[in-house]
Write a protein that holds these residues in place. Structure first.
Motif, short mmCIF file in Angstrom:
data_model
loop_
_atom_site.label_atom_id
_atom_site.label_comp_id
_atom_site.label_asym_id
_atom_site.label_seq_id
_atom_site.Cartn_x
_atom_site.Cartn_y
_atom_site.Cartn_z
N GLU A 163 -40.57 18.07 -39.85
CA GLU A 163 -39.82 18.55 -38.78
C GLU A 163 -39.67 17.74 -37.65
N PHE A 164 -38.28 17.46 -36.92
CA PHE A 164 -38.24 16.52 -35.86
C PHE A 164 -37.90 17.18 -34.74
N TYR A 165 -38.30 16.48 -33.44
CA TYR A 165 -37.42 16.85 -32.24
C TYR A 165 -36.34 15.75 -32.21
N SER A 168 -36.42 12.54 -29.32
CA SER A 168 -37.36 12.50 -28.71
C SER A 168 -38.16 11.00 -28.72
N HIS A 169 -37.34 10.27 -29.73
CA HIS A 169 -37.75 8.98 -29.67
C HIS A 169 -37.16 8.08 -28.44
N LEU A 170 -36.19 8.68 -27.66
CA LEU A 170 -35.85 7.89 -26.55
C LEU A 170 -36.77 7.98 -25.45
N GLY A 171 -37.52 9.02 -25.39
CA GLY A 171 -38.53 9.31 -24.17
C GLY A 171 -39.95 8.52 -24.04
N GLY A 172 -40.06 7.38 -25.02
CA GLY A 172 -41.22 6.81 -25.00
C GLY A 172 -42.46 7.67 -25.71
N LEU A 173 -43.66 6.97 -25.74
CA LEU A 173 -44.88 7.67 -26.32
C LEU A 173 -45.47 8.75 -25.30
N LEU A 174 -45.71 9.84 -25.78
CA LEU A 174 -46.49 11.11 -25.18
C LEU A 174 -47.87 10.72 -25.33
N PRO A 175 -48.77 11.35 -24.59
CA PRO A 175 -50.17 11.26 -24.52
C PRO A 175 -50.64 11.96 -25.79
N GLU A 194 -57.97 16.56 -35.41
CA GLU A 194 -56.95 15.61 -35.85
C GLU A 194 -56.11 15.17 -34.57
N PRO A 195 -55.79 14.10 -34.25
CA PRO A 195 -55.02 13.54 -32.98
C PRO A 195 -53.57 14.39 -33.07
N HIS A 196 -53.12 14.69 -31.93
CA HIS A 196 -51.72 15.51 -31.79
C HIS A 196 -51.32 15.44 -30.27
N ILE A 197 -50.05 15.78 -30.32
CA ILE A 197 -49.50 15.83 -28.94
C ILE A 197 -49.69 17.35 -28.48
N ASP A 198 -50.16 17.36 -27.29
CA ASP A 198 -50.70 18.81 -26.79
C ASP A 198 -49.32 19.36 -26.52
N ARG A 199 -49.49 21.14 -26.98
CA ARG A 199 -48.11 21.81 -26.99
C ARG A 199 -47.39 21.90 -25.73
N ALA A 200 -48.07 21.74 -24.62
CA ALA A 200 -47.63 21.70 -23.17
C ALA A 200 -46.97 20.25 -22.96
N ALA A 201 -47.17 19.30 -23.66
CA ALA A 201 -46.44 18.12 -23.75
C ALA A 201 -45.34 17.75 -24.63
N LEU A 202 -44.90 18.89 -25.54
CA LEU A 202 -43.83 18.57 -26.23
C LEU A 202 -42.59 18.61 -25.57
N PRO A 203 -41.51 18.00 -26.03
CA PRO A 203 -40.14 18.10 -25.39
C PRO A 203 -39.61 19.52 -25.20
N ALA A 204 -39.28 19.72 -23.94
CA ALA A 204 -38.81 21.05 -23.69
C ALA A 204 -37.40 21.21 -23.85
N ARG A 205 -36.61 20.39 -23.80
CA ARG A 205 -35.43 20.35 -23.69
C ARG A 205 -34.43 20.52 -25.12
N SER A 206 -35.23 20.50 -26.11
CA SER A 206 -34.56 20.70 -27.31
C SER A 206 -35.32 21.36 -28.54
#
Length: 249
Positions: A163-165, A168-175, A194-206
């Motif tokens: 699954e992909f956003y 999202s590759h255009l927004g740079g690296l997320l913490p 396991e390292p992951h992107i926190d749900r609150a930091a996931l892309p909100a516009r797509s």
């Protein structure tokens, strides 16, 4: 839209039927040999990571815990364990016919993986960006990576397709949160995550897009796109081999 435009705008592009019948059979033979090599294993190593009931393969690996015998979650450096994989990649047109035209530059194969989700046991790979795990000094030489992920079995919504956003590759690296991988002589963590992107930091516009694939088809994606795969709740395994190519800086 052609793969070049898709990779640039969406961050990923599907390559239907990338591996023909002969190449798919050769890939399956590579997978079978890796599974045979892991058949008696009950603990993960640096390259062979096994699934464990309840906690998932990555966490069990970091804890040094006993895993399900022979139940692979992943194998890294597959081309080192099975050198014939490099020839198979060339016969599929990687990188010259597919990756380099999209990347617009010569590329270097830096890793290959078996991604295995055993039936009803395969654990989630949480939301992440591949470039977030680049080793120290990697970006001194390389600008990015492009991965080609080839389905060995049908990859479906039920068994954990990618699954992909989109975009999202255009927004740079997320913490990324969670503990880094600790291997070798470093101590194991008592409660690794396991390292992951926190749900609150996931892309909100797509919204995320699932990418089911038939065996032999592939998805090529940018090293900065946010992606994941869900647990395998189905009765059949979901296996894939990925080829990671680095783009020079």
């Amino acid at each position: 839209m052609n793969p070049i435009d898709e990779l640039r705008t969406a961050g990923y592009a599907v390559l239907d039927g990338l591996a023909g019948a002969a190449e798919l059979d050769r890939l399956k033979a590579v997978v079978a040999r890796l599974e045979s090599a892991a058949a008696a294993m009950t603990r993960s190593s640096d390259d062979f990571v096994l699934e464990a009931e309840g906690v998932g393969g990555w966490v069990a690996w970091q804890q040094g815990a006993t895993a399900v015998r022979g139940a692979l979650r992943s194998v890294s450096r597959v081309h080192v364990h099975r050198p014939e994989l490099v020839r198979i990649a060339a016969d599929m047109g990687l990188p010259g016919e597919h990756v380099e035209p999209v990347a617009g530059t010569p590329v270097e194969l830096i890793n290959t993986f078996l991604w295995a989700k055993p039936a009803r046991l395969g654990s989630e790979k949480p939301w992440h960006q591949d470039m977030a795990f680049a080793p120290e000094g990697f970006t001194d030489r390389h600008a990015n990576v492009v991965t080609v992920w080839v389905a060995i079995d049908p990859a479906t919504r039920e068994n954990g397709c990618l699954e992909f956003y989109p975009g999202s590759h255009l927004g740079g690296l997320l913490p990324h949160v969670g503990d880094e991988e600790r291997t070798g002589g470093r101590p194991r963590l008592e409660r690794p995550v396991e390292p992951h992107i926190d749900r609150a930091a996931l892309p909100a516009r797509s919204a995320p897009a699932r990418v089911p694939l038939d065996p032999g088809s592939a998805v090529m994606f940018d090293g900065r796109i946010v992606h994941r795969s869900a647990p395998n709740r189905a009765r059949e395994p979901r296996r894939a081999i990925s080829f990671v190519y680095a783009l020079p800086r």
